[in-house]
Design a protein around this motif. Structure first.
Motif, short mmCIF file in Angstrom:
data_model
loop_
_atom_site.label_atom_id
_atom_site.label_comp_id
_atom_site.label_asym_id
_atom_site.label_seq_id
_atom_site.Cartn_x
_atom_site.Cartn_y
_atom_site.Cartn_z
N UNK A 236 0.80 -1.21 0.00
CA UNK A 236 0.00 0.00 0.00
C UNK A 236 0.84 1.27 0.00
N UNK A 237 1.93 1.28 0.75
CA UNK A 237 2.74 2.48 0.83
C UNK A 237 3.37 2.82 -0.50
N UNK A 238 3.80 1.78 -1.26
CA UNK A 238 4.43 2.06 -2.54
C UNK A 238 3.43 2.57 -3.55
N UNK A 239 2.17 2.07 -3.50
CA UNK A 239 1.16 2.51 -4.44
C UNK A 239 0.66 3.91 -4.10
N UNK B 184 -8.41 6.75 -1.36
CA UNK B 184 -7.66 7.97 -1.02
C UNK B 184 -7.96 9.06 -2.05
N UNK B 185 -8.03 8.67 -3.34
CA UNK B 185 -8.38 9.64 -4.38
C UNK B 185 -9.78 10.19 -4.15
N UNK C 1 -13.50 -2.90 -9.24
CA UNK C 1 -14.84 -3.43 -8.99
C UNK C 1 -15.25 -3.23 -7.54
N UNK C 2 -14.32 -3.46 -6.59
CA UNK C 2 -14.63 -3.27 -5.17
C UNK C 2 -14.92 -1.81 -4.87
N UNK C 3 -14.15 -0.93 -5.46
CA UNK C 3 -14.35 0.50 -5.25
C UNK C 3 -15.70 0.95 -5.79
#
Length: 293
Positions: free
Chosen positions: A7-10, A42-43, A135-137
């Motif tokens: 997650x941190x890298x993305x 986050x976006x 799809x989850x989002x």
């Protein structure tokens, strides 16, 4: 040493690449999916207007169209007691469809800004994590919108489906979102840029709405439009939801509509939606193998 996405890298828009040591396993796939999904949320947190607009628009549809046909004779729209009850199913499905159809836009912008290419050369366990994350989002947003639409339609006199009916509504929305999201992401990989993707979305949206039973029953349509509406996946999402709005008790064998091809039950409509989503997922597999310079 194997290298995986975190997650941190993305979140920092940094994707590392080590093609000689590909990630593998279900755990890696879920980690990738969680990281990509978190990035999308986050976006959204930074641009909440997307969610606000996605809630306001269907509420306006319910208010305006409901008021437009409020004096329609009872029985004109099948078993519905009022047009708001008839319309609720169409607004739920079309809102979920519209959100899923736009799912490819963030991926297209990632592609144009170069992030997608860095992601694709990373040692992903599966590129389907991109599809599942989107799809989850979209499914989460769609369920929030669906809850608001159901609550608003209840206030306007449409009533509420029973708990089993609400579960069926959720299942239908999730199935439709998965298939349409897959198609939208396929377009994001196949088309040259976001202008072309927006054009496809614009051209597709309204024709699929009017060529479905969202606004009028199948029996109101001319024969040629009945045939088109009977081939439209949105119709097979709308009619079961409409049925559970107007029937307290239902079975998977309950007939929800008569098409030019024959009677359609709730179970058959679900099978058609599942088949549509499966075909959409299979059709984008070759596109997911692409890379972009």
């Amino acid at each position: 040493m194997s290298q995986t996405l975190t997650p941190s890298s993305l979140n920092g828009s940094q994707a590392t690449s080590n093609p000689s040591a590909p990630a593998s396993g279900f755990g890696d796939f879920m980690q990738e999916t969680a990281a990509l999904t978190r990035r999308l949320f986050i976006q959204l947190q930074r641009r909440p207007s997307t969610l606000i607009a996605g809630i306001v628009q269907p509420v306006m549809w319910l208010l305006l169209f409901g008021a437009l046909f409020q004096n329609a004779p009872k029985g004109l729209f099948g078993d519905s007691t009022n047009y708001g009850q008839f319309l609720a199913a169409g607004v739920i499905v079309f809102t979920a469809f519209g959100g899923a159809l736009n799912a490819g836009l963030p991926v297209m912008f990632d592609r144009e800004f170069g992030f997608l290419n860095r992601l694709l050369v990373a040692p992903l366990a599966s590129r389907f994590s991109i599809v599942l994350a989107s799809a989850l989002f979209i499914a989460t947003l769609s369920l929030v919108q669906t809850s608001v639409i159901i609550a608003m339609s209840a206030v306007l006199g449409a009533g509420l489906p029973n708990p089993l009916g609400l579960a069926l509504v959720t299942l239908i929305v999730l199935t439709l979102v998965l298939g349409v999201t897959a198609l939208s992401l396929g377009l994001a990989f196949a088309l040259p840029g976001h202008i072309e993707l927006i054009a496809v979305i614009f051209v597709t949206n309204l024709p699929l709405l009017f060529a479905s039973t969202a606004l009028a029953p199948l029996s109101f349509m001319p024969t040629w439009l009945q045939v088109i509406a009977s081939l439209n996946p949105l119709t097979y999402a709308i009619e079961p939801i409409r049925y559970v709005y107007t029937h307290q008790y239902w079975l998977f064998s309950s007939t929800v509509m008569q098409t030019p091809f024959g009677a359609v039950s709730i179970g058959l409509a679900l099978l058609i939606l599942v088949g549509f989503s499966a075909i959409a997922l299979l059709s984008i597999r070759p596109l997911l193998r692409r890379s972009f310079a």
